[in-house]
Design an enzyme around this catalytic site. Structure first.
Site, PDB file in Angstrom:
ATOM      1  N   ARG A  84       0.833  -1.208   0.000  1.00  0.00           N
ATOM      2  CA  ARG A  84       0.000   0.000   0.000  1.00  0.00           C
ATOM      3  C   ARG A  84       0.868   1.259   0.000  1.00  0.00           C
ATOM      4  NH1 ARG A  84      -2.099   0.315   6.117  1.00  0.00           N
ATOM      5  NH2 ARG A  84      -0.496  -0.935   7.049  1.00  0.00           N
ATOM      6  N   ARG A 133      -5.150  -6.642   2.772  1.00  0.00           N
ATOM      7  CA  ARG A 133      -4.646  -5.560   1.913  1.00  0.00           C
ATOM      8  C   ARG A 133      -3.587  -6.113   0.939  1.00  0.00           C
ATOM      9  NH1 ARG A 133      -4.247  -3.117  -1.288  1.00  0.00           N
ATOM     10  NH2 ARG A 133      -3.881  -0.927  -1.735  1.00  0.00           N
ATOM     11  N   ALA A 170       9.297   0.108   4.367  1.00  0.00           N
ATOM     12  CA  ALA A 170       8.410  -0.037   5.532  1.00  0.00           C
ATOM     13  C   ALA A 170       8.772   0.979   6.608  1.00  0.00           C
ATOM     14  CB  ALA A 170       8.528  -1.449   6.100  1.00  0.00           C
ATOM     15  N   GLY A 171       7.772   1.659   7.111  1.00  0.00           N
ATOM     16  CA  GLY A 171       8.044   2.637   8.160  1.00  0.00           C
ATOM     17  C   GLY A 171       6.782   2.957   8.935  1.00  0.00           C
ATOM     18  N   ILE A 172       6.968   3.386  10.190  1.00  0.00           N
ATOM     19  CA  ILE A 172       5.829   3.759  11.036  1.00  0.00           C
ATOM     20  C   ILE A 172       6.097   5.091  11.734  1.00  0.00           C
ATOM     21  CG2 ILE A 172       5.106   1.373  11.482  1.00  0.00           C
ATOM     22  CD1 ILE A 172       6.457   1.700  14.294  1.00  0.00           C
ATOM     23  N   GLY A 220       7.069  16.884  17.126  1.00  0.00           N
ATOM     24  CA  GLY A 220       6.305  15.662  17.398  1.00  0.00           C
ATOM     25  C   GLY A 220       6.936  14.402  16.837  1.00  0.00           C
ATOM     26  N   GLN A 221       8.146  14.498  16.256  1.00  0.00           N
ATOM     27  CA  GLN A 221       8.693  13.328  15.565  1.00  0.00           C
ATOM     28  C   GLN A 221      10.165  13.022  15.932  1.00  0.00           C
ATOM     29  OE1 GLN A 221       7.352  13.964  11.244  1.00  0.00           O
ATOM     30  NE2 GLN A 221       6.510  11.991  11.834  1.00  0.00           N
ATOM     31  N   TYR A 242      10.914   9.386  14.919  1.00  0.00           N
ATOM     32  CA  TYR A 242      10.851   9.205  13.453  1.00  0.00           C
ATOM     33  C   TYR A 242      12.024   9.927  12.782  1.00  0.00           C
ATOM     34  CZ  TYR A 242       8.655   9.163   8.793  1.00  0.00           C
ATOM     35  OH  TYR A 242       8.370   8.977   7.462  1.00  0.00           O
ATOM     36  N   GLY A 250       8.965  14.082   0.889  1.00  0.00           N
ATOM     37  CA  GLY A 250       8.326  15.076   1.751  1.00  0.00           C
ATOM     38  C   GLY A 250       7.018  14.493   2.261  1.00  0.00           C
TER      39      GLY A 250
END
Ligand code: CAA
Length: 279
Positions: free
Chosen positions: A32, A59, A111-113, A171-172, A175, A218
């Site tokens: 996805r 999915r 893949a990342g969260i 907030g990251q 990440y 971005g």
């Protein structure tokens, strides 16, 4: 998808071709969002694709059905379940791809969260979970893939980092740190791959070689943005010089460019696709 989106998808996906005919690509988080767009883009150049997914089997199956219906997909597709934060899953997935397709030419670590919180409210678990998937997962996937590529003497590894790894973002902390870590990982693996090939006498002037690069997207219009509050998203939009969010296909076309044999002279590089956000 509206008519405008379809038109721009056509335009950004570009002409179908055979630049990657016979190649096999493994794309983590491939069922996805940006990952699925990368799979479609690589396939439009003739590659077979193996899409990794972690939990959402439905999915992944939908991705397979859509892939098979898409007449512009050149190669075939498979899907592989695995949690990239577990090294044993990564090794198994790479082996599954080798068993299913016979080779692995291109690894796209996508893949990342996110678990967004102000740093002062971020728990140790929030920190570790994001680092484990985004950064450690990239390393765990790259290790067995590189092993196979070094044996064959050719390969492409492309990491999907983020502009946030270069600029930081409120907030990251977790990440941003994970995505910045990918930049150091990219340059180190690029150096090691070239060094090992040279030492084995496999580095030739006209060869495909092994390259390792990173794309830094971005803000891309995918499910990941759904957790961003609307007022924050408005603020973010206003900071994008080109005035809009990125389309997944706009990331995918850079990935397929880097994956091509003819991109052999590009290694250890960071490719920004961010609408000018880091200027
Ligand atoms: N940029 C600018 N301002 C931001 C901001 C950001 N990234 N995040 C929060 N703010 C501002 C808010 O607008 C708000 O300002 P006001 O007080 O003037 O209204 C203030 O900071 C506090 O924000 P919240 O009221 O939302 O505070 P909270 O504690 O409830 O939540 C938060 C904080 C978890 C950081 C939340 O604001 C949030 O989720 N922010 C978005 C973080 C973000 O940008 N994530 C990107 C996800 S997409 C991605 O990561 C992919 C990629 O590679 C780009």
């Amino acid at each position: 998808m509206n008519a405008m989106d379809e038109q721009s998808e056509e335009r950004t996906r570009g002409m179908a071709g055979d630049k990657l005919a016979g190649r096999v690509a493994l794309v983590t988080g491939g069922s996805r969002g940006i990952g699925a767009a990368i799979c479609r883009s690589l396939a439009s150049q003739g590659a077979s694709v193996a899409a990794g997914y972690s939990g959402n089997r439905e999915r992944a199956e939908q991705f397979l059905r859509e892939f098979e219906e898409d007449s512009s997909s050149g190669g075939r597709a498979t899907v592989h379940q695995g949690n990239v934060s577990r090294p044993e899953d990564c090794q198994r997935v790479v082996q599954e791809v080798l068993d299913a397709h016979g080779r692995l030419d291109i690894l796209v670590n996508n893949a990342g969260i996110t678990i967004d919180k102000m740093a002062m409210k971020m728990s140790v678990q929030d920190w570790n979970t994001v680092l484990a998937v985004n950064l450690s997962g990239s390393f765990y996937m790259a290790q067995p893939a590189l092993q196979h590529m070094v044996e064959r003497g050719t390969g492409r590894i492309i990491f999907v980092s983020s502009v946030i790894g270069e600029t930081g973002n409120i907030g990251q902390a977790n990440y941003a740190a994970s995505k910045a870590g990918i930049l150091g990982l990219t340059k180190t693996l690029a150096k090691e791959a070239a060094f090992i090939l040279a030492r084995a006498g496999k580095l030739t002037d006209d060869g495909v070689g092994i390259t390792v690069n990173t794309v830094t997207p971005g803000f891309v219009a995918t499910e990941m943005l759904e957790s961003v509050p609307e007022k924050v998203l408005d603020k973010i939009r206003s900071q994008i010089p080109v005035g809009r969010l990125c389309r997944p296909e706009e990331i995918a076309r850079v990935v397929h460019f880097l994956a091509a044999d003819a991109s052999a002279y590009i290694t250890g590089q960071v490719w920004g696709v961010n609408g000018g956000m880091d200027m």
